[in-house]
Scaffold this active site. Structure first.
Site, PDB file in Angstrom:
ATOM      1  N   LYS A  37       0.873  -1.181   0.000  1.00 13.63           N
ATOM      2  CA  LYS A  37       0.000   0.000   0.000  1.00 13.63           C
ATOM      3  C   LYS A  37       0.905   1.225   0.000  1.00 13.63           C
ATOM      4  CE  LYS A  37      -3.966   1.912   2.565  1.00 13.63           C
ATOM      5  NZ  LYS A  37      -4.865   1.748   3.727  1.00 13.63           N
ATOM      6  N   SER A  70      -9.874   1.584   2.614  1.00 10.83           N
ATOM      7  CA  SER A  70      -9.012   2.380   1.779  1.00 10.83           C
ATOM      8  C   SER A  70      -7.911   1.569   1.086  1.00 10.83           C
ATOM      9  CB  SER A  70      -8.335   3.472   2.622  1.00 10.83           C
ATOM     10  OG  SER A  70      -7.492   2.897   3.602  1.00 10.83           O
ATOM     11  N   SER A  73     -10.148  -0.604   6.907  1.00  9.87           N
ATOM     12  CA  SER A  73      -9.561  -0.534   5.565  1.00  9.87           C
ATOM     13  C   SER A  73      -8.829  -1.775   5.079  1.00  9.87           C
ATOM     14  CB  SER A  73      -8.610   0.651   5.472  1.00  9.87           C
ATOM     15  OG  SER A  73      -9.343   1.817   5.304  1.00  9.87           O
TER      16      SER A  73
HETATM   17  N1  GLN Z   1     -13.406   3.936   6.010  1.00  7.63           N
HETATM   18  C1  GLN Z   1     -12.816   4.403   7.212  1.00  7.63           C
HETATM   19  C2  GLN Z   1     -12.492   5.870   7.106  1.00  7.63           C
HETATM   20  O1  GLN Z   1     -12.619   6.411   6.035  1.00  7.63           O
HETATM   21  C3  GLN Z   1     -11.611   3.577   7.569  1.00  7.63           C
HETATM   22  C4  GLN Z   1     -10.362   4.007   6.918  1.00  7.63           C
HETATM   23  C5  GLN Z   1      -9.189   3.151   7.285  1.00  7.63           C
HETATM   24  O2  GLN Z   1      -9.329   2.131   7.952  1.00  7.63           O
HETATM   25  N2  GLN Z   1      -8.012   3.597   6.887  1.00  7.63           N
HETATM   26  O3  GLN Z   1     -12.105   6.475   8.066  1.00  7.63           O
END
Ligand code: GLN
Length: 475
Positions: free
Chosen positions: A79, A154, A178
């Site tokens: 990532k 994400s 995410s």
């Molecule tokens: N979808 C969640 C957010 O936008 C989690 C993001 C993540 O785990 N990096 O905060």
């Protein structure tokens, strides 16, 4: 060799039995990436030259010493939040478009030391803000199962790359879901370890008290193998645990007879926006676990209803603090390079931390966080609690690209079942649980702090019974 059927285990066996060389494997993966990545957009930086050089060097070693390391010659993707020495690291944001770190993050160092070969950097929502992968400044990642749909975020590029067989494993970060959400949307296995189990050093921070570093693979066994490498104390991250790291492969085969598995009633009500298809898949999963000998018990996590509100105060507060280092305001810049979502979180977080509002919002959210954690402590109580919990990952199936991107609140609601684990710091493993409308659906297995070994054991039993990992998308 059918590349879609390969796993880390099979590739290591292939090297041992001289079925193929490391160079051949790396070449095959790059061919596939170059052919299909333009449609999927999961890779944003390719390291072909470096990877092939490394493969050549390792082929020499292979001749002399055999497979000497646990991830010897295994193609992986990272990532783009993971700092990589001399390789661009952008967090999928224009702000860091030209940033090349001078050092490797601890996880990357450990993976390389274990023999992994890095094929490149993977797309994600910018700064890891999002649930769909659409917040990237480098364009959205597409779901390999249906390119009109999101792969979840994400860590969108990580999940999509494993699902599309561009790599055998990929790293991710999970601050509020995410890793688990995109794993669930792509029929891959994703682990969010216990907070502090894996070092965050060198990983661009989103919300430091919630960020967990984990990974995606095709199988539970491969996932356990990687945690063996990445887990453990790190002198560069004071929040990493001193707890010894077990061999996560050792008890995989033990089965789940007699284990008590809890189903939180708050995670299965239709009022939470739960789609029927997801509920049916989840009910099937419960039946499978029951058949494998687990005792299924209904439990209650009564403060679940506050989790989204609580998360969307604590997380932006920490985001506003972490992103302040990138705004360049002291050097005559402004914040215009940040995308809408980052700006939204910076404003929210600055507000909830400011004088007069701190007690009303941030402090209240921290108090609610404690209650959420205590809910888990109670259900995992050693004398009369359950061993683990299973729950849906997302209340909905993967959605179409564009469907929620202009409605942040709707997007935030997709995190309703995942943020609780981050608030409580417990581990969660997302495993494939089937398909509905030809789109993948996963379930998550949650356990007490440092119960990764148990989660793998349950996930492995489920996987062997269901064999969804054998299904691959048609690209
Ligand atoms: N979808 C969640 C957010 O936008 C989690 C993001 C993540 O785990 N990096 O905060």
């Amino acid at each position: 060799m059918n590349i879609e059927e390969l796993t880390i285990e099979k590739v290591l066996d292939g090297y041992r039995n001289k079925k193929f060389s490391i160079t051949e494997i790396i070449q095959v993966y790059f061919e596939r990436i170059k052919k299909y990545n333009p449609q999927i957009n999961s890779f944003i930086t390719l390291c072909e030259e470096e990877a092939l050089q490394e493969a050549k060097r390792k082929d020499e070693l292979l001749k002399n010493e055999g497979v000497s390391l646990p991830l010897f010659g295994i193609p992986m993707g990272l990532k783009d939040l993971f700092s990589t020495k001399d390789i661009k690291t952008t967090a999928s944001s224009e702000v860091l478009e030209d940033y090349t770190p001078p050092y490797d993050s601890t996880v990357v160092q450990r993976l390389k030391d274990a023999g992994a070969i890095i094929l490149g950097k993977l797309n994600c929502d910018a700064w890891a803000h999002g649930s769909s992968g659409e917040n990237s400044d480098f364009g959205p990642t597409k779901n390999p199962w249906n390119k009109e749909y999101v792969p979840g975020g994400s860590s969108s590029g990580s999940a999509a790359s494993v699902a599309a067989s561009f790599v055998l494993a990929a790293t991710g970060t999970d601050t509020g879901g995410s890793i688990r959400l995109p794993a669930s949307f792509t029929n891959t296995v994703g682990l969010k370890p216990t907070y502090g189990r894996v070092s965050r050093y060198g990983v661009i921070a989103m919300a430091s008290s919630l960020d967990s570093i984990g990974h995606f693979t095709k199988t539970v066994r491969d996932n356990a193998l990687i945690l063996n490498i990445t887990a453990g104390n790190d002198m560069f991250d004071a929040t990493t645990s001193q707890n010894p790291v077990p061999n996560y492969l050792e008890n995989l085969n033990k089965g789940i007879k007699g284990l008590k598995i809890g189903i939180p009633k708050e995670y299965t009500t239709k009022e939470k926006g739960m789609e029927l298809d997801v509920l049916l898949t989840f009910e099937n999963a419960i039946k499978k676990l029951n058949k494998l000998g687990a005792e299924i018990i209904e439990i209650s996590l009564p403060h679940t209803e506050y989790s989204i509100a609580c998360y969307y105060i604590i997380q932006p507060s920490e985001v506003s603090s972490n992103l302040a280092r990138y705004d360049g305001i002291r050097f005559g810049n402004d914040r215009s390079y940040f995308g809408d979502e980052a700006k939204r979180r910076i404003m929210l977080g600055t507000y909830t931390l400011s004088a007069g509002y701190y007690d009303a919002y941030y402090k209240k959210a921290m108090q609610a966080r404690t209650l959420i954690k205590q809910n888990f402590d109670k259900v995992f109580d050693a004398s009369n609690g359950v061993d683990a919990i299973i729950a849906p990952v997302s209340p909905t199936l993967p959605w179409k690209l564009g469907e929620k991107v202009n409605d942040p609140l709707k997007m935030y609601l997709s995190d309703v079942f995942t943020v609780t684990a981050n608030l409580a710091g417990i581990p969660g493993l997302s495993v494939p649980a089937g398909f509905a409308k030809e789109l993948p659906v996963g379930i998550q297995i949650l356990g007490p702090h440092f119960s990764e070994e148990l989660l793998f054991r349950i996930g492995f039993a489920f996987e062997q019974e269901t064999e969804f990992y054998k299904s691959n998308p048609k690209l």
